[in-house]
Design an enzyme around this catalytic site. Structure first.
Site, PDB file in Angstrom:
ATOM      1  N   HIS H  20     -22.147  50.507  29.856  1.00 47.73           N
ATOM      2  CA  HIS H  20     -21.743  51.677  29.074  1.00 47.73           C
ATOM      3  C   HIS H  20     -20.705  51.232  28.015  1.00 47.73           C
ATOM      4  CE1 HIS H  20     -19.813  55.957  29.057  1.00 47.73           C
ATOM      5  NE2 HIS H  20     -20.703  55.818  28.088  1.00 47.73           N
ATOM      6  N   ASP H  28     -29.273  43.388   9.001  1.00 49.26           N
ATOM      7  CA  ASP H  28     -30.248  42.903   8.030  1.00 49.26           C
ATOM      8  C   ASP H  28     -30.107  41.393   7.874  1.00 49.26           C
ATOM      9  OD1 ASP H  28     -28.289  42.137   5.981  1.00 49.26           O
ATOM     10  OD2 ASP H  28     -27.993  44.280   5.621  1.00 49.26           O
ATOM     11  N   HIS H  98     -17.911  49.377   5.202  1.00 53.40           N
ATOM     12  CA  HIS H  98     -18.654  48.155   5.581  1.00 53.40           C
ATOM     13  C   HIS H  98     -17.697  47.118   6.175  1.00 53.40           C
ATOM     14  CE1 HIS H  98     -21.836  45.298   5.715  1.00 53.40           C
ATOM     15  NE2 HIS H  98     -21.302  44.491   4.825  1.00 53.40           N
ATOM     16  N   PHE H 120     -26.910  47.280   3.318  1.00 49.46           N
ATOM     17  CA  PHE H 120     -26.169  48.025   4.359  1.00 49.46           C
ATOM     18  C   PHE H 120     -27.058  48.478   5.521  1.00 49.46           C
ATOM     19  CE2 PHE H 120     -22.412  47.650   1.975  1.00 49.46           C
ATOM     20  CZ  PHE H 120     -22.681  47.908   0.635  1.00 49.46           C
ATOM     21  N   SER H 121     -28.134  47.775   5.725  1.00 53.18           N
ATOM     22  CA  SER H 121     -29.027  48.135   6.847  1.00 53.18           C
ATOM     23  C   SER H 121     -28.522  47.480   8.113  1.00 53.18           C
ATOM     24  CB  SER H 121     -30.457  47.706   6.524  1.00 53.18           C
ATOM     25  OG  SER H 121     -30.904  48.364   5.363  1.00 53.18           O
ATOM     26  N   ASN H 122     -27.371  47.934   8.550  1.00 49.92           N
ATOM     27  CA  ASN H 122     -26.775  47.391   9.775  1.00 49.92           C
ATOM     28  C   ASN H 122     -26.333  48.559  10.641  1.00 49.92           C
ATOM     29  OD1 ASN H 122     -26.768  44.695   8.528  1.00 49.92           O
ATOM     30  ND2 ASN H 122     -25.158  45.578   7.216  1.00 49.92           N
TER      31      ASN H 122
END
EC number: 5.4.99.62
Lengths: 131, 131, 131, 131, 131, 131, 131, 131, 131, 131
Positions: H20, H28, H98, H120-122
């Site tokens: 948890h 990316d 970011h 920014f595909s994280n």
């Protein structure tokens, strides 16, 4: 956390790495696991987890096309033998002598050591293929 | 084979290496075990092995002088809380907030991951001394 | 701390990992342990710990069904030979030549190096099974 | 085989690697050895090898210029305290609180875990120099 | 610091781990040490440390019952040959061809590489036993 | 074999990896080398190889722009101090207290442990640059 | 920094560890280096560093008594063949088939992978001895 | 073979080990994964596998209670932002800058590197709990 | 074999693992590479491979958005400085003092050690992003 | 970031390390990869990445002179067989039985595990040479 299936992290890895015909051996607490084998020691206590439950747990995720057991299981451990027959009623169950079994099992990719304390409660799950 | 006591080989090693005040944490399946921790993943399935049984198993061999739990266990998991109180009726039970608990537990020598799936079922066993 | 049984952490691990027919060799200080063997060096001083005490210590936890010794022990080390016979009066004691003994012992899962300084004080404990 | 001196292979290495002011800690079975420490587990059984004999064994080969002990040893373990005083009658014996002792000991190059089961039987041997 | 005997930490370890009949090879700077061998490179400079001194240093602590050398040493390096004969005047000196020597030496537990720069200055010290 | 220069394989590697301002410490046998340091134990016997010869050997291949020594060398080991001055007559010799020296030396890329047994025979060679 | 000779740190180590008859293989970019070989990948670009220059660089420090090449080099790569003959005009040049070459090369202690992109530009340098 | 769920063996292990609040980051192709991070490089080609598909694949088995993204995704990558909102419509989506994102992500237990090539595909998946 | 691009296997891995803003440092032969850095030693000989060619080789495959150099390069190594300016005419070139440069470079993911022997020929390539 | 070619860091390393005649095997998800093989698990999901795309991706950078497939592919998987024939129309395609294929593949330097789920979708790429 993992939502469902096999929750043990190592066994999750084991099962996901299995290729067709790869062997995963589930053995009782007394089994002599080879020195250089990759294994997970799942023993909790005498009899826990037991042999049959461990098979069922692994079958949540592992495709199995054949199993190998020692013929002695039928003679000396009918209870577990019967259950193995039921679980794998639809696939090939190959019987070998215990010595031959141990020889074959040496080539297993992984071993799972259970708490089972009844004789000859060892099985080689030969991975099937899902296509 | 080992005749009695703790049958799991890694936990046998853990317990035998514990010194006075060393900490061994037994945690539920959802516990965030620190990245660099030494742990054994004993998870068999959801709820198996459970939190209380695992404590009892470890107590076969481990001398414990104090335990630390999260206070939230009493509020959110009275069943397990009650059992912990019973098991450790004769020693100090220290209550911390869950966040403090996690901070302290980071210094555990070992972690045992159980299949327990009820909230706050985590305990730090502080090793006692047998002389 | 561990409450009772084998207190050495490595030997605790060794014994708990032994399967049926696995071999654990207890050897004297002069024994040529194979290069790639897994062993614990328990030597404290000349004669300490001695061969017989070490066997007894390991037997706190290890189930043994058979032992192998070198026949030369009877000829050259009657004292220890006698004690081995007493300790294992109820199980099979197989005698080999010292050279054969060393060959078999190569397949031991573990070695324990004692401080014993009397000739041929080496024994292979063949693990039994507790069910 | 080694002819004389320290027969244990790891402790032979430890001692031969010690430089001036390097610390080697000899501790009782209950001592909480730090997780990342380099140590040899020499425990044979409760009380074996004992604290004082282990010190004497190490002194076969190790030059010591100072020792550090916990003051509590004098209060709670006069027997061992007396022996320590005798052994190191000619060098500085520094007393710290047990907590301070543990803090200093963290910087030991090596730890030797004995079977000693009497309180505060821990000592830091501060290596001397042989020129 | 270590008070006396072999001061090099690795060689202290090597010698203390040697069992009866174990082999430790002391070789000249040009010896082709096997790829997977455990060795200590003691080379300081051409000729330093030399072959004979290194033997004497190791003999501070190592019990030797037999030595093996290449017969060619007698022919091509009489000076060192003579010294070897003197040092080991009371034990068996077995002569092999250089090729056979290299084959046997492969099974050495350890190699010590010296700075010796005279031909065939290689020796296998076969450990004796101190009881 | 290597034709000339530094014949020791590890020291050859050390020297060839040194960059400008990297530090290589040559220390006496009693120096407390930090636990996690990369070092070669070149000790052959008391006094062998000695401090000055080892410096000269390393200087076969290592470009040095500055050296650091403990001021105490001049007071307590004039002989070696004199030789250091002669060897490095053309470059900066920085003097620190022994404690400061040890602090700086912790950042050495490599240590070479000699057999030197005279006080304060430790030096940090600060690599120069060959362009 | 290293003053002269071989400046690459790994190759410095390789060369300094070579014993008499040890083999170091210098191969072209296409050479199938065995999976478990110890090698340094010196490839900079196609043709750089080239085969002959690499040989010359290694010869700064390595004593060579014999070289082995594939006979096919003479047929398919006369330019490099000619240069090899010139470089090693004073020592034995053994010619094998390319397949035999690869078989022998498997026992090399080290491989150096160059950028050479001309056929059969592979050579085994058999270390000589400097005394 | 594994019957269903996550077929990649490493990701199966990652997910099954998550506790948890443990964090697993899917990033990316351009994301600067920390040096000492545990990651699987799943990059197949530019854009493959893409960011959203990888999230969906991991969600076959991972329980997620919260996600963290960089606010810049909404501004610079609305397409992916929209899909993230849809996928996690029922749980908390925390937005950070970011730089803050990268700081938090350092504590991820695991990273999965995708082939995604849009800015920014994280995303940090914060594991939920299944009880 | 690889058809084109960067032929060195390690540098191929380095470049393919770089994320946006990750730093790869190309340094001269004298650069003090941090002890725990991941680096490839590409040194062939003094000046080979040189600094500029190595930059160009890495740029076959690495996207670079910014570079950092030491300001001293302009003063002390105009030739290389000029070439760096030409190569990176279209991107940001940040100048730091040599000491600051070394501090920043410590966080490089990888170092490439060249044979360059002219002062201050060190550069940090800050990876760009290809989308 | 890497500008073009193979973006996966491990496969970039694999391809750049391949020598002439080295073998790289691309296999379907069910393939039994040998225990001690070096492999990258690229499985994303059932069928992804597929067999043919993975071949094409690897061919961005790998020079191939011959391929080996199992003859059964033609009989049981004509679609993929046809594509393999097209891709490698200009080089030798060797057909072996599936059992022989597996035997040869054991000597592969690397394996790439794809998500392909159609029978006999396994291929050994035998590296060519680019000069």
């Amino acid at each position: 956390m993992k939502k469902q299936g096999i929750f043990n992290s190592q066994i999750s890895y084991f099962v996901a790495s299995m290729g067709h015909k790869d062997m995963l051996s589930i053995v009782d607490m007394g089994y002599p696991i080879p020195k250089d084998a990759t294994f997970v020691d799942l023993v909790f206590d005498k009899g826990i987890p037991n042999f049959i439950d461990t098979i069922k747990m692994v079958l949540y995720e592992l495709e199995v096309e054949k199993v190998i057991i020692a013929g002695e299981m039928e003679v000396n451990n009918l209870k577990n033998y019967q259950k193995v027959i039921d679980i794998f009623s639809n696939i090939e169950i190959e019987k070998k002598s215990h010595e031959e079994f141990k020889d074959i099992a040496k080539n297993s990719k992984f071993f799972i050591r259970t708490g089972e304390c009844t004789p000859f409660s060892n099985i080689i799950l030969v991975s099937g293929v899902i296509f």
